[in-house]
Design an enzyme around this catalytic site. Structure first.
Site, PDB file in Angstrom:
ATOM      1  N   HIS A 282       0.860  -1.195   0.000  1.00  0.00           N
ATOM      2  CA  HIS A 282       0.000   0.000   0.000  1.00  0.00           C
ATOM      3  C   HIS A 282       0.892   1.239   0.000  1.00  0.00           C
ATOM      4  O   HIS A 282       1.699   1.417   0.913  1.00  0.00           O
ATOM      5  CB  HIS A 282      -0.904   0.020   1.231  1.00  0.00           C
ATOM      6  CG  HIS A 282      -1.826  -1.152   1.289  1.00  0.00           C
ATOM      7  ND1 HIS A 282      -3.085  -1.145   0.719  1.00  0.00           N
ATOM      8  CD2 HIS A 282      -1.649  -2.396   1.784  1.00  0.00           C
ATOM      9  CE1 HIS A 282      -3.649  -2.332   0.888  1.00  0.00           C
ATOM     10  NE2 HIS A 282      -2.804  -3.116   1.539  1.00  0.00           N
ATOM     11  N   LEU A 283       0.736   2.071  -1.030  1.00  0.00           N
ATOM     12  CA  LEU A 283       1.572   3.276  -1.143  1.00  0.00           C
ATOM     13  C   LEU A 283       0.802   4.559  -0.866  1.00  0.00           C
ATOM     14  O   LEU A 283       1.413   5.618  -0.716  1.00  0.00           O
ATOM     15  CB  LEU A 283       2.189   3.365  -2.544  1.00  0.00           C
ATOM     16  CG  LEU A 283       3.358   2.429  -2.839  1.00  0.00           C
ATOM     17  CD1 LEU A 283       3.777   2.548  -4.302  1.00  0.00           C
ATOM     18  CD2 LEU A 283       4.537   2.720  -1.922  1.00  0.00           C
ATOM     19  N   ARG A 284      -0.558   4.492  -0.841  1.00  0.00           N
ATOM     20  CA  ARG A 284      -1.380   5.696  -0.643  1.00  0.00           C
ATOM     21  C   ARG A 284      -1.083   6.735  -1.732  1.00  0.00           C
ATOM     22  O   ARG A 284      -0.657   6.396  -2.821  1.00  0.00           O
ATOM     23  CB  ARG A 284      -1.185   6.299   0.765  1.00  0.00           C
ATOM     24  CG  ARG A 284      -1.130   5.298   1.915  1.00  0.00           C
ATOM     25  CD  ARG A 284      -2.366   4.431   2.024  1.00  0.00           C
ATOM     26  NE  ARG A 284      -2.359   3.703   3.300  1.00  0.00           N
ATOM     27  CZ  ARG A 284      -3.012   2.582   3.523  1.00  0.00           C
ATOM     28  NH1 ARG A 284      -3.722   2.018   2.560  1.00  0.00           N
ATOM     29  NH2 ARG A 284      -2.974   2.010   4.703  1.00  0.00           N
TER      30      ARG A 284
ATOM     31  N   ASN B 215      -6.605   0.395  -3.061  1.00  0.00           N
ATOM     32  CA  ASN B 215      -7.651   0.866  -2.127  1.00  0.00           C
ATOM     33  C   ASN B 215      -7.416   2.302  -1.683  1.00  0.00           C
ATOM     34  O   ASN B 215      -7.320   2.607  -0.496  1.00  0.00           O
ATOM     35  CB  ASN B 215      -7.775  -0.076  -0.913  1.00  0.00           C
ATOM     36  CG  ASN B 215      -6.509  -0.171  -0.082  1.00  0.00           C
ATOM     37  OD1 ASN B 215      -5.396  -0.026  -0.591  1.00  0.00           O
ATOM     38  ND2 ASN B 215      -6.668  -0.433   1.203  1.00  0.00           N
TER      39      ASN B 215
ATOM     40  N   LYS C  28      -7.927  -6.647  -7.651  1.00  0.00           N
ATOM     41  CA  LYS C  28      -8.005  -6.996  -6.238  1.00  0.00           C
ATOM     42  C   LYS C  28      -9.456  -7.134  -5.797  1.00  0.00           C
ATOM     43  O   LYS C  28     -10.262  -6.229  -5.973  1.00  0.00           O
ATOM     44  CB  LYS C  28      -7.325  -5.891  -5.408  1.00  0.00           C
ATOM     45  CG  LYS C  28      -7.363  -6.110  -3.895  1.00  0.00           C
ATOM     46  CD  LYS C  28      -6.394  -7.179  -3.426  1.00  0.00           C
ATOM     47  CE  LYS C  28      -6.527  -7.472  -1.929  1.00  0.00           C
ATOM     48  NZ  LYS C  28      -5.778  -6.546  -1.075  1.00  0.00           N
TER      49      LYS C  28
ATOM     50  N   HIS D 121      -1.882 -12.296   1.839  1.00  0.00           N
ATOM     51  CA  HIS D 121      -1.598 -12.308   3.289  1.00  0.00           C
ATOM     52  C   HIS D 121      -2.292 -13.453   4.032  1.00  0.00           C
ATOM     53  O   HIS D 121      -3.143 -13.223   4.879  1.00  0.00           O
ATOM     54  CB  HIS D 121      -1.923 -10.959   3.947  1.00  0.00           C
ATOM     55  CG  HIS D 121      -3.209 -10.301   3.509  1.00  0.00           C
ATOM     56  ND1 HIS D 121      -4.429 -10.927   3.518  1.00  0.00           N
ATOM     57  CD2 HIS D 121      -3.436  -9.053   3.037  1.00  0.00           C
ATOM     58  CE1 HIS D 121      -5.343 -10.083   3.085  1.00  0.00           C
ATOM     59  NE2 HIS D 121      -4.772  -8.948   2.778  1.00  0.00           N
TER      60      HIS D 121
ATOM     61  N   LEU E 176      -5.254  -6.316   9.259  1.00  0.00           N
ATOM     62  CA  LEU E 176      -6.264  -7.264   8.783  1.00  0.00           C
ATOM     63  C   LEU E 176      -5.699  -8.061   7.621  1.00  0.00           C
ATOM     64  O   LEU E 176      -5.086  -7.462   6.739  1.00  0.00           O
ATOM     65  CB  LEU E 176      -7.534  -6.524   8.349  1.00  0.00           C
ATOM     66  CG  LEU E 176      -8.351  -5.951   9.512  1.00  0.00           C
ATOM     67  CD1 LEU E 176      -9.455  -5.048   8.988  1.00  0.00           C
ATOM     68  CD2 LEU E 176      -8.938  -7.077  10.360  1.00  0.00           C
TER      69      LEU E 176
ATOM     70  N   ASP F 182       2.474  -6.276   2.631  1.00  0.00           N
ATOM     71  CA  ASP F 182       1.244  -5.610   3.068  1.00  0.00           C
ATOM     72  C   ASP F 182       1.569  -4.385   3.917  1.00  0.00           C
ATOM     73  O   ASP F 182       0.777  -4.018   4.785  1.00  0.00           O
ATOM     74  CB  ASP F 182       0.310  -6.572   3.811  1.00  0.00           C
ATOM     75  CG  ASP F 182      -1.127  -6.066   3.835  1.00  0.00           C
ATOM     76  OD1 ASP F 182      -1.463  -5.134   3.073  1.00  0.00           O
ATOM     77  OD2 ASP F 182      -1.927  -6.597   4.629  1.00  0.00           O
TER      78      ASP F 182
ATOM     79  N   ALA G  19      -6.490  -0.364  10.686  1.00  0.00           N
ATOM     80  CA  ALA G  19      -5.749  -1.619  10.518  1.00  0.00           C
ATOM     81  C   ALA G  19      -4.604  -1.397   9.545  1.00  0.00           C
ATOM     82  O   ALA G  19      -4.810  -0.848   8.459  1.00  0.00           O
ATOM     83  CB  ALA G  19      -6.672  -2.699   9.982  1.00  0.00           C
TER      84      ALA G  19
HETATM   85  O1  DOR Z   1      -4.197  -4.167   7.778  1.00  0.00           O
HETATM   86  C1  DOR Z   1      -4.571  -3.887   6.646  1.00  0.00           C
HETATM   87  N1  DOR Z   1      -4.368  -2.643   6.147  1.00  0.00           N
HETATM   88  N2  DOR Z   1      -5.203  -4.793   5.923  1.00  0.00           N
HETATM   89  C2  DOR Z   1      -5.763  -4.507   4.755  1.00  0.00           C
HETATM   90  O2  DOR Z   1      -6.351  -5.373   4.168  1.00  0.00           O
HETATM   91  C3  DOR Z   1      -5.721  -3.122   4.221  1.00  0.00           C
HETATM   92  C4  DOR Z   1      -4.596  -2.372   4.769  1.00  0.00           C
HETATM   93  C5  DOR Z   1      -4.715  -0.881   4.532  1.00  0.00           C
HETATM   94  O3  DOR Z   1      -4.937  -0.479   3.396  1.00  0.00           O
HETATM   95  O4  DOR Z   1      -4.571  -0.116   5.485  1.00  0.00           O
HETATM   96 ZN    ZN Z   2      -3.126  -5.129   1.858  1.00  0.00          ZN
END
Ligand code: DOR
Ligand code: ZN
Length: 344
Positions: free
Chosen positions: A14-16, A40, A98, A173, A218, A246, A262
């Site tokens: 995840h790079l945002r 996401n 995804k 994961h 998560l 992750d 999370a």
């Molecule tokens: O812990 C998590 N963080 N699990 C995920 O599935 C999404 C991720 C997030 O984008 O923060």
């Molecule tokens: Zn993820």
């Protein structure tokens, strides 16, 4: 002791965007040649056009001289069309789609309500050889949070893998003995990513001396027997298991909250702590295949031809990193990490 490896890739990251992207990207680019970038964002990356624009923002945020390559993904919704899969495949820049079950995790509100709604899209993906990346948890409120992965396999994943016998699937994961067993016994074309936290920590780490929000992710950490199964699978040498950190940054404030987010921000120790886990398992000789070969082969991509070097030397990640006006607490903040990146 030094360990030189073919340069690894991160098959789940995840790079945002914006300031956060600028803060976290250098940590990944210093270690990994490529990464599968999760879609996401808010709003989610649901089209090829959005994925290509996001890719440009990532490239623009790279440190000068970096040749890191972002591998883009699309976010599957109930309304994704088969045409979008054709566009994604033709782009050459999108490497997967995804599946987030609606409500499963961060920014998953637009996720899929019933996978049956996506059958035309899955058929197009099967045809195009496009990988389905699965967040494998059911979200039904009656299911215990620790059982969500196991129930997902029964209700969603096993039937889908049968309905689409050629579809390539990464079970992202994996956290349970059930998931490991499913992947090991599945038909060809099924693989899994493994995070460092699910290899190194069990659910006690969430409550060690008090509530530990920086260990909350998560799927949530599981009981020790599941950690052992995940560690054994990742270090077994099986080509079905490969590295996916992750790494999921959230600001300190959004983690240390009455309703904390999370995600574990592991990018600053992204390869070093895998070396720790493999060393603990007596399997350092298998780290390179897990980190640098199995994933590329699964995705049909060339292996990297450069190397990185780690040294067995204790160091301590800082308490926090700056991210715009906010701060980010990395995995292992203020604790000892046993391997250090010395050349990349
Ligand atoms: O812990 C998590 N963080 N699990 C995920 O599935 C999404 C991720 C997030 O984008 O923060
Ligand atoms: Zn993820």
């Amino acid at each position: 002791m030094k360990l030189t490896l073919r340069r690894p890739d991160d098959w789940h990251l995840h790079l945002r965007d914006g300031d956060m992207l600028a803060a976290v990207l250098p940590h990944t680019a210093a270690r990994f040649a490529r990464a599968i970038v999760m879609p996401n964002l808010a709003p989610p990356v649901t089209t090829t056009a959005a994925a290509l624009a996001y890719r440009e923002r990532i490239l623009a945020a790279l440190p000068a001289g970096s040749d890191f390559e972002p591998l883009m993904t699309l976010y599957l919704t109930d309304n994704t069309l088969a045409e979008e899969i054709h566009r994604a495949a033709a782009s050459g820049a999108v490497f997967g789609v995804k599946l987030y079950p609606a409500g499963a995790t961060t920014n998953s509100d637009s996720g899929v309500t019933h996978l049956r709604h996506c059958d035309a899209v899955l058929a197009a993906m099967e045809e195009a050889g496009m990988v389905l990346q699965v967040h494998g948890e059911v979200t039904a409120p009656g299911i215990d949070v620790f059982d969500r992965e196991r129930v997902f396999i029964e209700r969603v994943l096993a039937p889908a893998v049968e309905r689409f016998p050629q579809l390539k699937v990464v079970f992202e994961h994996v956290t349970t003995a059930d998931a490991v067993e499913f992947v090991r016994g599945a038909r060809d074309g099924i693989a899994a990513t493994v995070t460092p936290q699910h290899m190194l920590l069990n659910r006690n780490a969430l409550f060690a001396g008090g509530l530990r929000p920086h260990h909350y992710c998560l799927p949530v950490l599981k009981a020790e027997r599941h950690r052992e199964a995940v560690l054994a699978a990742a270090t077994s040498g099986s080509a079905r298991f490969f590295l996916g950190t992750d790494s999921a940054p959230h600001t300190r404030g959004s983690k240390e909250s009455s309703c904390g987010c999370a995600g574990i921000y592991s990018a600053p120790v992204g390869i070093e702590i895998y070396a720790e886990a493999f060393e603990q398992a007596g399997a350092l000789d298998r780290l390179e295949a897990f980190a640098s070969e199995h994933g590329a082969r699964f995705y049909g991509l060339p292996l990297n031809d450069t190397t990185i070097t780690l040294e067995r030397r204790d160091w301590m990640p800082p308490a926090e990193y700056a991210a715009g006006a906010d701060t980010l607490v990395p995995f292992r903040a203020g604790e000892t990490v046993r391997w250090q990146l010395v050349a990349a």
